[in-house]
Scaffold this active site. Structure first.
Site, short mmCIF file in Angstrom:
data_model
loop_
_atom_site.label_atom_id
_atom_site.label_comp_id
_atom_site.label_asym_id
_atom_site.label_seq_id
_atom_site.Cartn_x
_atom_site.Cartn_y
_atom_site.Cartn_z
N ARG A 1 -8.98 -3.01 -2.56
CA ARG A 1 -8.35 -2.25 -3.30
C ARG A 1 -6.93 -2.71 -3.83
O ARG A 1 -6.31 -3.64 -3.06
CB ARG A 1 -7.87 -0.92 -2.65
CG ARG A 1 -7.05 -1.01 -1.53
CD ARG A 1 -7.23 0.38 -0.83
NE ARG A 1 -8.24 1.15 -0.33
CZ ARG A 1 -8.70 2.19 -1.12
NH1 ARG A 1 -7.74 2.97 -1.97
NH2 ARG A 1 -9.69 2.67 -0.87
N GLY B 1 -9.88 -10.52 -4.42
CA GLY B 1 -8.84 -9.92 -4.12
C GLY B 1 -8.15 -8.89 -4.50
O GLY B 1 -8.42 -8.47 -5.76
N HIS B 2 -6.93 -8.12 -3.86
CA HIS B 2 -6.40 -6.91 -4.60
C HIS B 2 -5.65 -7.31 -5.71
O HIS B 2 -5.22 -8.53 -6.08
CB HIS B 2 -5.35 -6.37 -3.66
CG HIS B 2 -4.34 -7.39 -3.10
ND1 HIS B 2 -4.21 -8.07 -2.04
CD2 HIS B 2 -2.86 -7.76 -3.55
CE1 HIS B 2 -3.31 -8.89 -2.00
NE2 HIS B 2 -2.21 -8.64 -2.76
N ASN B 3 -5.73 -6.47 -6.70
CA ASN B 3 -5.30 -6.56 -7.86
C ASN B 3 -5.67 -7.25 -8.97
O ASN B 3 -5.13 -7.43 -10.16
CB ASN B 3 -3.58 -6.93 -8.03
CG ASN B 3 -2.75 -5.91 -7.23
OD1 ASN B 3 -2.62 -6.02 -6.09
ND2 ASN B 3 -2.18 -4.86 -8.11
#
Length: 257
Positions: A224, A245-247
């Site tokens: 997330r 990974g995030h973003n």
């Protein structure tokens, strides 16, 4: 791969194809490479570098491009069409429906669905699944055994979640999405800040959004976002054991392996 499939069923999938030859039996019993096929098998020429193997192939049924030069032997059929590889995919999909029929709609007695969740009556919720508060599961979606759908998560229509999938809180999955076994959407991103020599965890409050027609391989994890969203674009296909990974934002129709 062995099975029992009526010859007429295969021919019915390709009404525009050109058929040559005939068989003295009505069923096919397997799919094999040109080199390894035996009587009763189906084979195909997907790569022209193997075309020399067609003449010695023992398969009863061969899928070939329109421009292949040659004639079938006795008790052998050639099916000529534009794209043999795509034709094989169509046949495999047909066989899959025969061998692995769709589960019945409804909620299995061992599943737990929170009262505020909205599950379409045509959807399937398999054994030992959990559907959280205010989660939404769309029409004809199949959620197989031991899946977790978190609070406020949203799953579209005609999607399939294989055993052990986790769609965590507030994450969104579109229509016609396939999540293979063990996929995790919305796990917390790897985020730490060093303060006075200590690694302090930074909570990730965003979500994961998976758009329509995406397929994600087994045991792949998509984190997330820290604040906003991690997003997988429409039509993208992701292999097994991938970590995103995030973003991260992945565009449309990407292939990630």
């Amino acid at each position: 791969m062995k099975f029992k499939l009526k010859l007429d069923d295969i021919l019915g999938l390709f009404p525009q194809a050109l058929t040559q030859g005939e068989l003295n039996h009505d069923y096919l019993s397997g799919i094999a490479s040109l080199e390894n096929a035996t009587v009763g098998d189906l084979s195909f020429l997907g790569n022209l570098k193997y075309k020399s193997q067609v003449r010695t192939c023992k398969a009863s049924f061969l899928i070939l491009p329109f421009d292949f030069e040659g004639e079938p032997r006795e008790n052998q059929i050639y099916l000529r069409l534009e794209d043999p590889s795509h034709a094989l995919a169509v046949i495999c999909k047909f066989i899959e429906h025969k061998l692995l029929p769709s589960p019945k709609s409804g909620v299995h007695p061992t599943a737990f669905v929170e009262e505020t969740a909205k599950v379409d009556p045509s959807a399937t919720i398999g054994p030992f699944c959990f559907i959280g508060s205010n989660a939404v599961v769309g029409s004809n979606t199949q959620i197989l055994s031991h899946c977790h759908i978190g609070d406020d998560a949203w799953i579209g229509s005609n999607s399939k979640l294989h055993p052990g999938v986790k769609v965590l809180t507030r994450c969104k999955v579109g229509n016609q999405v396939i999540l293979n076994a063990g996929v995790v959407l919305g796990s917390e991103g790897y985020g730490f800040e060093q303060v006075k020599g200590e690694n302090l965890k930074t909570p990730h409050l965003g979500i994961v959004v998976v758009e329509d027609n995406v397929e994600i391989g087994a045991n792949t994890c998509i984190d997330r976002a820290r604040f906003d969203e991690s997003r997988i674009g429409m039509g993208t296909k992701i292999d097994n054991l991938v970590q995103i990974g995030h973003n991260v934002k992945v565009g449309n129709d990407c292939l990630i392996v």
